[in-house]
Design a protein around this motif. Structure first.
Motif, PDB file in Angstrom:
ATOM      1  N   MET A   1      14.807  -0.711  22.628  1.00 27.37           N
ATOM      2  CA  MET A   1      13.873  -0.860  23.757  1.00 27.37           C
ATOM      3  C   MET A   1      14.699  -0.954  24.983  1.00 27.37           C
ATOM      4  O   MET A   1      13.751  -0.966  26.177  1.00 27.37           O
ATOM      5  N   TYR A   4      14.119   1.494  28.328  1.00 31.36           N
ATOM      6  CA  TYR A   4      13.194   1.771  29.168  1.00 31.36           C
ATOM      7  C   TYR A   4      12.919   0.647  30.324  1.00 31.36           C
ATOM      8  O   TYR A   4      13.223  -0.432  30.101  1.00 31.36           O
ATOM      9  N   SER A   5      12.564   1.127  31.576  1.00 26.97           N
ATOM     10  CA  SER A   5      12.389   0.406  32.612  1.00 26.97           C
ATOM     11  C   SER A   5      11.054  -0.210  32.946  1.00 26.97           C
ATOM     12  O   SER A   5      10.023   0.878  32.607  1.00 26.97           O
ATOM     13  N   PHE A  27      14.048  -6.350  26.048  1.00 22.50           N
ATOM     14  CA  PHE A  27      13.860  -5.417  27.273  1.00 22.50           C
ATOM     15  C   PHE A  27      14.742  -6.017  28.374  1.00 22.50           C
ATOM     16  O   PHE A  27      14.905  -7.223  28.491  1.00 22.50           O
ATOM     17  N   TYR A  48      10.166   4.215  36.533  1.00 23.68           N
ATOM     18  CA  TYR A  48       9.537   2.957  35.677  1.00 23.68           C
ATOM     19  C   TYR A  48       8.751   4.174  34.655  1.00 23.68           C
ATOM     20  O   TYR A  48       7.906   4.662  34.664  1.00 23.68           O
ATOM     21  N   HIS A  49       9.147   3.516  33.329  1.00 23.11           N
ATOM     22  CA  HIS A  49       8.527   3.912  32.195  1.00 23.11           C
ATOM     23  C   HIS A  49       7.000   3.391  31.936  1.00 23.11           C
ATOM     24  O   HIS A  49       6.266   4.146  31.572  1.00 23.11           O
ATOM     25  N   THR A  76       4.203   7.723  33.702  1.00 16.48           N
ATOM     26  CA  THR A  76       4.523   6.287  33.706  1.00 16.48           C
ATOM     27  C   THR A  76       3.177   5.762  32.852  1.00 16.48           C
ATOM     28  O   THR A  76       2.078   6.015  33.167  1.00 16.48           O
ATOM     29  N   ILE A 120       5.323   2.887  24.883  1.00 16.67           N
ATOM     30  CA  ILE A 120       6.803   3.328  24.771  1.00 16.67           C
ATOM     31  C   ILE A 120       6.541   4.390  23.654  1.00 16.67           C
ATOM     32  O   ILE A 120       7.359   5.430  23.603  1.00 16.67           O
ATOM     33  N   LEU A 123       5.423   7.639  25.044  1.00 14.96           N
ATOM     34  CA  LEU A 123       6.546   8.232  25.747  1.00 14.96           C
ATOM     35  C   LEU A 123       7.239   8.964  24.810  1.00 14.96           C
ATOM     36  O   LEU A 123       7.803  10.179  25.247  1.00 14.96           O
ATOM     37  N   GLU A 124       7.736   8.277  23.814  1.00 18.05           N
ATOM     38  CA  GLU A 124       8.625   8.780  22.871  1.00 18.05           C
ATOM     39  C   GLU A 124       7.806  10.201  22.225  1.00 18.05           C
ATOM     40  O   GLU A 124       8.370  11.294  21.883  1.00 18.05           O
ATOM     41  N   ARG A 127       7.944  12.839  24.889  1.00 20.47           N
ATOM     42  CA  ARG A 127       9.213  13.444  24.936  1.00 20.47           C
ATOM     43  C   ARG A 127       9.635  14.344  23.780  1.00 20.47           C
ATOM     44  O   ARG A 127      10.095  15.507  24.088  1.00 20.47           O
TER      45      ARG A 127
END
Length: 145
Positions: A1, A4-5, A27, A48-49, A76, A120, A123-124, A127
Motif C-alpha cells: 500500500m 499510493y499517495s 501507508f 494523489y491516488h 483520483t 485502491i 484503481l488497480e 490500471r
C-alpha cells in the motif's frame, strides 16, 4: 500500500489522527491539509491516488473540492466525509464521481481504512483494464502495418 499517495483534508486534529491510523496500516505517502485552498494548490503539483475530504471545510465546500479534484485527475478516488448530510449532497457527490461517502464521527478507523483499501483496489482494476486496452490497441496498430 506504500505506493499510493493519500491526501487528507480535514481539521488538524482529525487529519493527524487519520494519518497515524493510516501509517499504522502501512501507508506512508500522506499529506494533510486543513486549508482546502492549499490542498487544491497541491493537486496542481502532485498526483494523489486517494482523497479523504471533509465536506464542511472553510472557503470551499466538499462539492466544490470534489468537482475540482475530478477536473485535475478523474482517476483520483475521493472519499467524502461529513457530520451532517442530506440525500441531495450524497447524490451530487456520487454524480461527481465520489468513490465513497462516510458519516462522522467514525465508529472506528476501520471504516476509513476499508474505504481507502476499496478505492485502491478500484484503481488497480482500472490500471489493469487500461493496460489491457493499450496492449490491444498496440497489437491492432501493428497488424495494420
Amino acid at each position: 500500500m506504500s505506493g499510493y499517495s493519500i491526501m487528507i483534508m480535514d481539521d488538524e486534529a482529525t487529519a493527524e489522527a487519520l494519518r497515524t491510523a493510516l501509517k499504522s496500516a502501512g501507508f506512508n505517502q500522506i499529506d494533510c491539509f486543513s486549508d482546502p485552498v492549499k490542498a487544491m494548490a497541491a493537486f496542481e503539483t502532485r498526483k494523489y491516488h486517494v482523497l479523504l475530504a471533509d465536506m464542511d471545510m472553510p472557503e470551499l465546500d466538499g462539492i466544490e473540492v470534489l468537482s475540482k479534484v475530478k477536473k485535475y485527475d478523474p482517476m483520483t478516488q475521493a472519499i467524502m466525509t461529513t457530520t451532517s448530510s442530506s440525500i441531495d449532497r450524497i447524490l451530487i457527490c456520487l454524480e461527481l464521481g465520489a468513490s465513497d461517502y462516510i458519516l462522522k464521527p467514525y465508529l472506528n478507523d476501520t471504516i476509513v481504512l476499508e474505504a481507502i483499501e476499496a478505492s485502491i483496489k478500484k484503481l488497480e482494476r482500472w490500471r489493469t483494464t487500461i493496460q489491457g486496452a493499450v496492449l490491444k490497441q498496440s497489437e491492432a496498430n501493428q497488424e495494420k502495418t
